[in-house]
Design a protein around this motif. Structure first.
Motif, PDB file in Angstrom:
ATOM      1  N   ARG A   1      17.127  17.110   7.883  1.00 58.26           N
ATOM      2  CA  ARG A   1      17.497  17.515   9.229  1.00 58.26           C
ATOM      3  C   ARG A   1      18.094  18.910   9.245  1.00 58.26           C
TER       4      ARG A   1
ATOM      5  N   PHE B   1       2.006   8.388   0.487  1.00 58.48           N
ATOM      6  CA  PHE B   1       2.049   8.028   1.896  1.00 58.48           C
ATOM      7  C   PHE B   1       3.295   8.573   2.590  1.00 58.48           C
ATOM      8  N   LEU B   2       4.279   9.016   1.835  1.00 55.26           N
ATOM      9  CA  LEU B   2       5.502   9.517   2.439  1.00 55.26           C
ATOM     10  C   LEU B   2       5.314  10.962   2.876  1.00 55.26           C
ATOM     11  N   ALA B   3       5.906  11.276   4.017  1.00 58.72           N
ATOM     12  CA  ALA B   3       5.792  12.627   4.546  1.00 58.72           C
ATOM     13  C   ALA B   3       6.518  13.600   3.623  1.00 58.72           C
ATOM     14  N   PRO B   4       6.103  14.895   3.626  1.00 56.07           N
ATOM     15  CA  PRO B   4       6.818  15.862   2.789  1.00 56.07           C
ATOM     16  C   PRO B   4       8.288  15.939   3.180  1.00 56.07           C
ATOM     17  N   ARG B   5       9.103  16.210   2.190  1.00 52.24           N
ATOM     18  CA  ARG B   5      10.550  16.205   2.361  1.00 52.24           C
ATOM     19  C   ARG B   5      11.002  17.343   3.277  1.00 52.24           C
ATOM     20  N   ARG B   6      11.730  17.028   4.290  1.00 51.46           N
ATOM     21  CA  ARG B   6      12.317  18.057   5.145  1.00 51.46           C
ATOM     22  C   ARG B   6      13.557  17.473   5.787  1.00 51.46           C
TER      23      ARG B   6
ATOM     24  N   THR C   1       0.806  -1.210   0.000  1.00 47.49           N
ATOM     25  CA  THR C   1       0.000   0.000   0.000  1.00 47.49           C
ATOM     26  C   THR C   1       0.840   1.260   0.000  1.00 47.49           C
ATOM     27  N   THR C   2       2.153   1.110   0.081  1.00 40.96           N
ATOM     28  CA  THR C   2       2.990   2.302   0.220  1.00 40.96           C
ATOM     29  C   THR C   2       3.257   2.947  -1.127  1.00 40.96           C
ATOM     30  N   ASN C   3       2.747   4.130  -1.298  1.00 43.16           N
ATOM     31  CA  ASN C   3       3.003   4.891  -2.512  1.00 43.16           C
ATOM     32  C   ASN C   3       3.695   6.178  -2.135  1.00 43.16           C
ATOM     33  N   HIS C   4       3.949   6.983  -3.132  1.00 44.18           N
ATOM     34  CA  HIS C   4       4.555   8.278  -2.852  1.00 44.18           C
ATOM     35  C   HIS C   4       3.668   9.132  -1.973  1.00 44.18           C
TER      36      HIS C   4
END
Lengths: 392, 329
Positions: free
Chosen positions: A26, A19-24, A14-17
């Motif tokens: 460190r 589902f990923l958190a916005p890029r940030r 079920t993991t698609n783009h």
């Protein structure tokens, strides 16, 4: 009896783009939090300015024909106040200050204080960075060993071997090369024997003396941390004074001595971090993968332990600059023809009523630089604190 | 089709495994007693099969996992990987075998290095198994794809992922060295129920695809029942009952197994529990009672249980059990 339940669910992929958190990264997050701290930003700005000034100072005051000559004596122009015009008719063409006025006045020998401050800035900067570099290096090394290998015990034969090495070193230093190299040969032989016996377990049955040699004494952790405690017992400034009195005065000796007397804090930080990191699952996973000890220490654990070290190093730079200024003020620091903020201050104290700028200018410069390093360091500490509220 | 416990097809065979931790007391740190975390554990895992290891918290399940991986040194017993005893081997000898056995952890937050991207974490394994630098990126993508992660995940840090996604990355890292045995140390107990099911199905698919063997440690009997070919029930450092899964669930012999099974929630409203639940706590492993370890909480306890140490008893077809009651019958 209980049935074995069949778990029915949909496809696990079920993991698609989406589902990923916005890029940030460190770094971005760090900067986002850091820029909210105004004082720390001010510290950073002054630090950058100081760095540029010191670097410019190095190039402008050194060389065969410097732009600002800090060593140029004009006895007829002594103790001129800041921004005063030079008396052109009494000066040789090359003695006229480059900017037209004495920006920070002149001292009792008519030397341009501005040029001397520029030269001194580079000394302060290098002393700060090199001394802290040494102390951080020693601290990370000692703390890393104490934290990672700390539970291992030092055996009696290890102690004996270190004694042999010491004896060899002392004899060679005294000039008795024959006995020195004899000790060295015995030492190397026992190292070889130790490596051989590590591979073969049957050495056990050799003799009972061998068993006594293999006896555990204290742990590595205990040894290193007691050395730290002993080092902390000495008031460090007086320890430095003693050592400086015994060694030839030079800027490099000062750096090394300040570095070698201030690694204890870093050691404690790194050890504490390593003790907790060692038990984390990702370190266990790395060990299970078969990653070597040194890669685990430097690639897996060190990046996680470096934040508090960075903070203490920043504040340590301020302390090192202050220590160097103090030593120079007392006359134990960098030898006189070379200007440092400490010895400008020291020279100026005799004329504090006639020429107050000779004490105030270096004094305020030291104050500002030390303050900015402290503010920057504290800002770093607050931002890197994982328990910070705004983080989540 | 399903064979009895002993067979020649074994990947891992553990026998009489023991680990005692010393308890130090007082100023001189004298050894005041021993915690018998693992006390004579024996089991066997076959090629492409799963052994479920069940038990309460603190019964020594995770210690068993660490002993097998040689992250802890066993005090006694054999750990035979494909017939080769590794329990006495040194760190140097074990290094080539490290690739064969991998672990997936319970806590998805602590099991990934927060300063390394998902790709870097997986790359450590590829580096170990000697994959050349140029091919690594492709392999990382393939591994991530294998565990159901998208291609963009490789250069992200663990804090950017959810618990289930991190667990997938943890599995991908374990797979990076192409192991034949994966020890799953409660890999799903820190996850949501829906994510649990995803991870279980992922593990099962990977097993079919790659022929992996699992040692699946859990306290969830439903999951163990679903995944495992064999089940070992552990209590206070001992294995109490050990059998094929279907046999154990249909015909549990040990009172402890019975109690565990009766505590499994049944997804039918209104149905009453068939047995009373266990009373009391697990006794301290520091000072275990003589005789049967379970005597303090057993409803069927007798004189013999209190005095006499009990050994494994074969109740037929490799159904091993450690209970005097069964022996008498």
């Amino acid at each position: 009896m209980t049935k074995v339940e069949k778990i029915e669910i949909n496809d696990y992929q079920t993991t698609n783009h989406e589902f990923l958190a916005p890029r940030r990264t460190r770094l971005k997050e760090f900067w986002h939090l850091f820029k909210q701290n105004r004082l720390a930003i001010a510290g950073l700005v002054i630090f950058v300015l100081f760095f540029i000034t010191a670097l410019a100072g190095l190039f402008l005051t050194s060389g065969h024909d410097p732009v600002f000559d800090p060593a140029l004596v004009r006895l007829q122009e002594k103790l001129r106040s800041p921004f005063s015009q030079p008396k052109i008719d009494t000066l040789m063409p090359h003695e006229i200050p480059t900017v037209g006025v004495y920006v920070m006045g002149t001292d009792d020998l008519g030397r341009d204080v501005f040029a001397r401050m520029l030269q001194g800035a580079w000394v302060s900067l290098t002393v700060g960075f090199v001394a802290v570099g040494i102390s951080v290096f020693v601290g990370i090394f000692m703390g890393g060993i104490a934290g990672y290998f700390g539970q291992n015990h030092i055996r009696l034969d290890h102690i004996l071997m270190v004694c042999l090495l010491f004896a060899a070193g002392i004899f060679i230093a005294m000039g008795e090369f024959f006995s020195g190299s004899a000790f060295l040969i015995v030492f190397l032989a026992s190292v070889l024997l130790l490596f051989r016996s590590m591979n073969k377990m049957e050495m056990r049955g050799m003799s009972k003396w061998y068993g006594i040699l293999k006896k555990d004494t204290i742990s590595i952790d205990t040894l290193i941390m007691r050395i730290v405690d002993i080092m902390l017992c000495f008031p460090s400034f007086f320890l430095i004074l003693t050592v400086v009195a015994l060694l030839p005065a030079s800027i490099y000796n000062i750096m090394i001595i300040i570095g070698l007397t201030s690694w204890m804090g870093t050691t404690r930080f790194v050890r504490a971090e390593f003790l907790s990191l060692r038990e984390q699952d990702f370190v266990t996973a790395a060990r299970a993968l078969g990653v070597g000890n040194f890669r685990i220490i430097f690639r897996h654990m060190m990046p996680n332990a470096i934040a508090p070290v960075l903070v203490s190093a920043t504040i340590g730079i301020a302390t090192a600059i202050l220590t160097e200024a103090g030593l120079s003020f007392l006359g134990f620091g960098v030898p006189p023809p070379h200007a440092t903020w400490g010895n400008i201050l020291s020279d100026g104290k005799r004329f504090i009523f006639d020429a107050p700028w000779l004490t105030f200018i270096p004094g305020i410069a030291i104050l500002i630089v030390v303050l900015c390093f402290n503010l920057f360091g504290e800002g770093l500490r607050d931002t890197l604190n994982p328990k910070l509220k705004e983080r989540h | 089709m399903e064979q009895t416990i002993s067979s020649n097809n074994s990947v891992l065979k553990v026998n009489g495994l023991k680990k005692y931790f010393p308890v130090r007391r007082g100023f001189f740190q004298r050894i005041g007693g021993w915690i018998k975390a693992v006390d004579g554990v024996a089991f066997e895992i076959e090629q492409a099969k799963t052994l479920g290891l069940v038990g309460e918290s603190g019964c020594g399940k995770s210690t068993v996992a660490r002993l097998i991986l040689k992250l802890l040194e066993a005090d006694a017993g054999q750990i035979a990987y494909r017939g080769r005893d590794i329990s006495k081997s040194s760190e140097k000898d074990i290094k080539p075998l490290r690739k064969e056995m991998q672990i997936v952890f319970q806590d998805p937050y602590g099991s990934l290095n927060p300063r390394m991207t998902a790709g870097q974490s997986i790359e450590e394994g590829l580096r170990i198994s000697g994959v050349p630098g140029k091919k690594r990126k492709e392999r990382i993508d393939r591994l991530l794809n294998m565990v159901g992660m998208s291609y963009g995940s490789a250069d992200r840090y663990p804090h950017e992922f959810s618990g289930g996604q991190r667990q997938r990355i943890g599995i991908a890292r374990a797979l990076s060295v192409e192991p034949s045995l994966i020890i799953c140390d409660e890999p799903i107990s820190a996850l949501d129920v829906s994510i649990q099911a995803q991870i279980i199905n992922l593990l099962k698919d990977l097993q079919d695809e790659l022929g992996l063997s699992y040692l699946f440690i859990s306290h969830d009997l439903n999951v163990v029942g679903y995944l495992s070919d064999q089940v070992a029930v552990m209590y206070l450092g001992h294995i109490m009952e050990y059998s094929r899964t279907a046999e154990l669930f249909e015909n549990p012999l040990h009172p402890y197994t019975l109690a565990l099974l009766s505590s499994v929630p049944v997804p039918e409203p209104g149905q009453k529990l068939r047995m009373q639940s266990l009373k009391g706590d697990v006794p301290s492993a520091l000072d275990p009672p003589p005789g049967c370890k379970f005597q303090g909480r057993c409803t069927l306890v007798e004189e013999q249980c209190r005095n006499q140490e009990i050994d494994f008893y074969d109740a037929g077809e490799g159904h091993m059990v450690r209970c005097w009651k069964v022996v008498k019958k």
